[in-house]
Design a protein around this motif. Structure first.
Motif, PDB file in Angstrom:
ATOM      1  N   ILE A  12       1.035  -1.271   0.019  1.00  0.00           N
ATOM      2  CA  ILE A  12      -0.065   0.056  -0.042  1.00  0.00           C
ATOM      3  C   ILE A  12       0.748   1.295  -0.029  1.00  0.00           C
ATOM      4  O   ILE A  12       1.675   1.327   0.997  1.00  0.00           O
ATOM      5  CB  ILE A  12      -1.069  -0.077   1.222  1.00  0.00           C
ATOM      6  N   THR A  13       0.867   2.176  -0.745  1.00  0.00           N
ATOM      7  CA  THR A  13       1.760   3.187  -1.170  1.00  0.00           C
ATOM      8  C   THR A  13       0.649   4.494  -0.920  1.00  0.00           C
ATOM      9  O   THR A  13      -0.356   4.680  -1.714  1.00  0.00           O
ATOM     10  CB  THR A  13       2.257   3.014  -2.397  1.00  0.00           C
ATOM     11  N   VAL A  14       1.147   5.407  -0.230  1.00  0.00           N
ATOM     12  CA  VAL A  14       0.726   6.578  -0.027  1.00  0.00           C
ATOM     13  C   VAL A  14       1.466   7.644  -0.750  1.00  0.00           C
ATOM     14  O   VAL A  14       2.777   7.799  -0.233  1.00  0.00           O
ATOM     15  CB  VAL A  14       0.417   6.938   1.490  1.00  0.00           C
ATOM     16  N   ALA A  15       1.098   8.647  -1.553  1.00  0.00           N
ATOM     17  CA  ALA A  15       1.939   9.516  -2.657  1.00  0.00           C
ATOM     18  C   ALA A  15       1.511  11.019  -1.934  1.00  0.00           C
ATOM     19  O   ALA A  15       0.266  11.223  -1.624  1.00  0.00           O
ATOM     20  CB  ALA A  15       1.700   9.289  -3.940  1.00  0.00           C
ATOM     21  N   GLY A  16       2.483  11.732  -2.218  1.00  0.00           N
ATOM     22  CA  GLY A  16       2.242  13.113  -1.831  1.00  0.00           C
ATOM     23  C   GLY A  16       3.535  14.007  -2.218  1.00  0.00           C
ATOM     24  O   GLY A  16       4.551  13.627  -1.619  1.00  0.00           O
ATOM     25  N   ARG A  17       3.503  15.030  -2.969  1.00  0.00           N
ATOM     26  CA  ARG A  17       4.631  15.771  -3.336  1.00  0.00           C
ATOM     27  C   ARG A  17       5.218  16.496  -1.984  1.00  0.00           C
ATOM     28  O   ARG A  17       6.340  16.845  -2.023  1.00  0.00           O
ATOM     29  CB  ARG A  17       4.383  17.115  -4.307  1.00  0.00           C
ATOM     30  N   ALA A  18       4.373  16.684  -1.059  1.00  0.00           N
ATOM     31  CA  ALA A  18       4.699  17.445   0.204  1.00  0.00           C
ATOM     32  C   ALA A  18       5.378  16.557   1.532  1.00  0.00           C
ATOM     33  O   ALA A  18       5.600  16.998   2.566  1.00  0.00           O
ATOM     34  CB  ALA A  18       3.697  18.489   0.676  1.00  0.00           C
ATOM     35  N   ILE A  19       5.200  15.229   1.230  1.00  0.00           N
ATOM     36  CA  ILE A  19       5.846  14.250   2.222  1.00  0.00           C
ATOM     37  C   ILE A  19       6.986  14.772   2.843  1.00  0.00           C
ATOM     38  O   ILE A  19       7.079  14.675   3.838  1.00  0.00           O
ATOM     39  CB  ILE A  19       5.558  12.908   1.757  1.00  0.00           C
ATOM     40  N   ARG A  20       7.986  14.936   1.846  1.00  0.00           N
ATOM     41  CA  ARG A  20       9.288  15.261   2.471  1.00  0.00           C
ATOM     42  C   ARG A  20       9.392  16.516   3.406  1.00  0.00           C
ATOM     43  O   ARG A  20      10.348  16.550   4.144  1.00  0.00           O
ATOM     44  CB  ARG A  20      10.226  15.376   1.297  1.00  0.00           C
ATOM     45  N   ASN A  21       8.490  17.394   3.445  1.00  0.00           N
ATOM     46  CA  ASN A  21       8.425  18.716   4.241  1.00  0.00           C
ATOM     47  C   ASN A  21       7.568  18.315   5.192  1.00  0.00           C
ATOM     48  O   ASN A  21       7.087  19.529   5.969  1.00  0.00           O
ATOM     49  CB  ASN A  21       8.017  19.682   3.423  1.00  0.00           C
ATOM     50  N   ARG A  22       6.795  17.328   5.604  1.00  0.00           N
ATOM     51  CA  ARG A  22       5.822  16.906   6.431  1.00  0.00           C
ATOM     52  C   ARG A  22       6.090  16.299   7.813  1.00  0.00           C
ATOM     53  O   ARG A  22       6.281  14.969   7.726  1.00  0.00           O
ATOM     54  CB  ARG A  22       4.731  16.345   5.817  1.00  0.00           C
ATOM     55  N   PRO A  23       6.841  16.991   8.862  1.00  0.00           N
ATOM     56  CA  PRO A  23       7.470  16.051   9.979  1.00  0.00           C
ATOM     57  C   PRO A  23       6.301  15.163  10.563  1.00  0.00           C
ATOM     58  O   PRO A  23       5.080  15.795  10.637  1.00  0.00           O
ATOM     59  CB  PRO A  23       7.773  17.280  10.971  1.00  0.00           C
ATOM     60  N   GLY A  24       6.741  14.030  10.920  1.00  0.00           N
ATOM     61  CA  GLY A  24       5.633  12.934  11.745  1.00  0.00           C
ATOM     62  C   GLY A  24       4.767  12.293  10.755  1.00  0.00           C
ATOM     63  O   GLY A  24       3.883  11.578  11.300  1.00  0.00           O
ATOM     64  N   ILE A  25       4.825  12.445   9.402  1.00  0.00           N
ATOM     65  CA  ILE A  25       3.801  11.853   8.539  1.00  0.00           C
ATOM     66  C   ILE A  25       3.911  10.321   8.603  1.00  0.00           C
ATOM     67  O   ILE A  25       2.862   9.815   8.382  1.00  0.00           O
ATOM     68  CB  ILE A  25       4.074  12.410   6.955  1.00  0.00           C
ATOM     69  N   LEU A  26       5.092   9.681   8.817  1.00  0.00           N
ATOM     70  CA  LEU A  26       5.340   8.315   8.938  1.00  0.00           C
ATOM     71  C   LEU A  26       4.459   7.819  10.243  1.00  0.00           C
ATOM     72  O   LEU A  26       3.752   7.125  10.307  1.00  0.00           O
ATOM     73  CB  LEU A  26       6.677   7.829   9.068  1.00  0.00           C
ATOM     74  N   ALA A  27       4.674   8.747  11.393  1.00  0.00           N
ATOM     75  CA  ALA A  27       4.299   8.338  12.710  1.00  0.00           C
ATOM     76  C   ALA A  27       2.545   8.308  12.489  1.00  0.00           C
ATOM     77  O   ALA A  27       1.808   7.573  12.927  1.00  0.00           O
ATOM     78  CB  ALA A  27       4.715   9.286  13.615  1.00  0.00           C
ATOM     79  N   THR A  28       2.136   9.498  11.753  1.00  0.00           N
ATOM     80  CA  THR A  28       0.833   9.566  11.649  1.00  0.00           C
ATOM     81  C   THR A  28       0.054   8.333  10.832  1.00  0.00           C
ATOM     82  O   THR A  28      -0.848   7.843  11.373  1.00  0.00           O
ATOM     83  CB  THR A  28       0.255  10.829  10.636  1.00  0.00           C
ATOM     84  N   LEU A  29       0.856   7.965   9.669  1.00  0.00           N
ATOM     85  CA  LEU A  29       0.081   6.685   9.120  1.00  0.00           C
ATOM     86  C   LEU A  29       0.341   5.730   9.676  1.00  0.00           C
ATOM     87  O   LEU A  29      -0.870   4.797   9.592  1.00  0.00           O
ATOM     88  CB  LEU A  29       0.949   6.838   7.534  1.00  0.00           C
ATOM     89  N   SER A  30       1.351   5.278  10.261  1.00  0.00           N
ATOM     90  CA  SER A  30       1.498   4.097  10.794  1.00  0.00           C
ATOM     91  C   SER A  30       0.614   3.796  12.171  1.00  0.00           C
ATOM     92  O   SER A  30       0.007   2.867  12.565  1.00  0.00           O
ATOM     93  CB  SER A  30       2.845   3.820  11.294  1.00  0.00           C
TER      94      SER A  30
END
Length: 392
Positions: free
Chosen positions: A258-276
Motif C-alpha cells: 500500500i503506497t501513499v503518495a504526496g509531493r509534500a511528504i518530504r516536508n511534513r514532519p511526523g507523517i510516517l508516525a501519523t500513517l503507521s
C-alpha cells in the motif's frame, strides 16, 4: 578456564590503567586459569601515527609505523605482569611464536593461523602470551594489519582457534548499555545481547566491539564485554550470545503493498508516525515499510489490505501533504539475514541482477545493516527463492 582477554586502548591509556590490567590478569592466573592477552595501542596512539604519516609511504612502511602502538602496549603489559611474578612473553610479527598470518590477498590464512594458534595454546599452561592486536604477518614475514577494530578481531579469532572458553573484551564501558550514558540519563547495563543485535548497533555507531570480530565467534565460545575498572576478568559486563548464520526465508503468507503518495511528504514532519499510527489504531500490523521523497509504502498481510486502504484514504483526505493511496496485492517477501552479509560487497546488486536475469520483477528492496528483504510477485516466489539460494 582458557580465556583470551583483550584490553582496548582506553583500558591501557595510562600507567595506572596498565597496572590495573596486569592486576586482573595476575589474579586470573593465580586462580588457576590459562590467560592469553591481546592488546590495542595505548590511548589514541594508532590514530596519531596514521595522522602524522603526511608523506607518500609504501604500504609496508605504513604497516610497520602503525604497528608500533600495539608493539609498545604488548611490551608494557608483559613487563607489568613480570613485575607481579607472572611468567609472560610478548608476541609481535616476526617473532618465533607469532600466530596471525595473512595470505597474498591480505586475508587471514586460516589453516596456518589455526596451526600456530593451537601451538601457542599448548604452551599456555605456564606462560601468559601478550599478543599485539590488529597486526599480522604475511608469508614473507612482512607486517600486515587486520583493519579498523583489528584488535577485537585478533582476540575473538584466537579464542576460536585455540578452543578458549571465553573472550573478554575490556573497554571503557560497563558492557553494552541501553543508551549512551554520556547522553541518556539512567542508561543501564544489558546482561545479554545477541550477535545480530550487537552487530546492528555497531554498524550504526555503537563502539563496543568491531563487527568483523563477531564473524569468528563460534557457538561454544563465550564473548563478554567488561569495564576496565571492574578488575575481575571472569564475571560481570555483557555476555554476547549466539553465532551468525545466513538465513534465507520466504514468507508463507502473501502481502499487499500500500503506497501513499504526496509531493509534500518530504516536508511534513511526523507523517510516517501519523500513517503507521492510524494502522496501529485498528490493530493492523506492518510487516515492512519503505519511504521515498514523495511516497511511503507499507507491506502488510493481504487480509488487512482493504481495511488499511480505507484507513489510509481517510488520512489522505485529511492531510494536505498527501494526494493518493494505491494497493498492489499478492506480493511475496524473501529475506536474507546475518552470516557474512554485512561484510560482503555487492550483495544487493548481485541479488537484483540475478533476479533480473531470470525476468523476475522486483517491487522493492529494503536493507538494514544485517539483512536484505526483496519483494516480488507472489507467483514468482518459488523461482525467486531458488535464485537467491543459489546466490549464497
Amino acid at each position: 578456564m582458557r580465556v583470551v582477554a583483550k584490553f582496548g586502548g582506553t583500558s591501557l591509556g595510562s600507567g595506572d590503567r596498565v597496572n590495573r590490567a596486569a592486576d586482573s590478569v595476575a589474579a586470573a592466573v593465580e586462580a588457576g586459569h590459562e590467560i592469553a592477552v591481546v592488546v590495542s595501542a595505548m590511548g589514541s596512539t594508532t590514530d596519531f601515527l596514521l595522522r602524522e604519516i603526511q608523506f607518500d609511504a609504501e604500504e609496508g612502511d605504513r604497516a610497520e609505523i602503525v604497528s608500533m602502538g600495539e608493539r609498545t602496549s604488548a611490551r608494557m603489559v608483559k613487563a607489568a605482569l613480570s613485575a607481579r611474578g607472572v611468567d609472560a612473553e610478548f608476541l609481535e610479527p616476526g617473532g618465533e611464536h607469532w600466530p596471525v598470518v595473512t595470505d597474498s590477498r591480505g586475508e587471514v590464512d586460516v589453516e596456518e593461523t589455526t596451526r600456530r594458534t593451537q601451538a601457542l595454546a599448548d604452551r599456555m599452561g605456564g606462560t601468559v602470551p601478550v599478543i599485539a592486536g590488529f597486526l599480522a604477518e604475511d608469508h614473507a614475514g612482512s607486517v600486515t594489519t587486520l583493519g579498523r577494530g583489528g584488535s577485537d578481531t585478533t582476540a575473538v579469532m584466537l579464542g576460536n582457534y585455540m578452543d578458549a572458553d571465553e573472550v573478554v573484551i575490556v573497554t571503557d564501558v560497563e558492557g553494552v548499555m541501553t543508551g549512551d550514558p554520556r547522553v541518556v540519563e539512567g542508561a543501564r547495563n544489558v546482561a545479554e545481547i545477541s550477535v545480530d543485535e550487537l552487530r546492528n548497533l555497531s554498524f550504526r555507531g555503537a563502539e563496543v566491539i568491531a563487527p568483523s570480530a563477531l564473524n569468528y565467534k563460534g557457538g561454544d565460545l563465550g564473548v563478554r564485554v567488561v569495564h576496565y575498572q571492574h578488575g575481575d576478568l571472569l564475571q560481570g559486563g555483557t555476555s554476547i550470545e549466539g553465532t551468525f548464520e545466513t538465513l534465507i526465508d520466504l514468507q508463507e503468507t502473501p502481502l499487499s503493498c500500500i503506497t501513499v503518495a504526496g509531493r509534500a511528504i518530504r516536508n511534513r514532519p511526523g507523517i510516517l508516525a501519523t500513517l503507521s499510527g492510524a494502522l496501529a489504531d485498528v490493530d493492523i500490523n506492518i510487516d515492512a515499510a519503505a519511504s521515498g521523497l514523495d511516497s511511503i509504502t507499507f507491506y502488510l498481510y493481504t487480509d488487512d489490505a482493504a481495511e488499511a486502504e480505507t484507513v489510509l484514504h481517510e488520512r489522505v483526505i485529511d492531510e494536505d501533504a498527501l494526494s493518493s493511496v494505491t494497493v498492489d496485492e499478492e506480493i511475496a517477501a524473501l529475506r536474507v539475514t546475518g552470516g557474512e552479509l554485512p561484510t560482503q560487497s555487492g550483495v544487493v546488486q548481485g541479488m537484483v541482477e540475478t533476479l533480473a536475469d531470470e525476468h523476475i520483477a522486483v517491487h522493492d528492496v529494503i536493507t538494514s545493516a544485517t539483512s536484505v528483504a526483496v519483494f516480488v510477485d507472489w507467483d514468482d516466489r518459488e523461482r525467486a527463492l531458488s535464485v537467491i539460494q543459489d546466490t549464497f
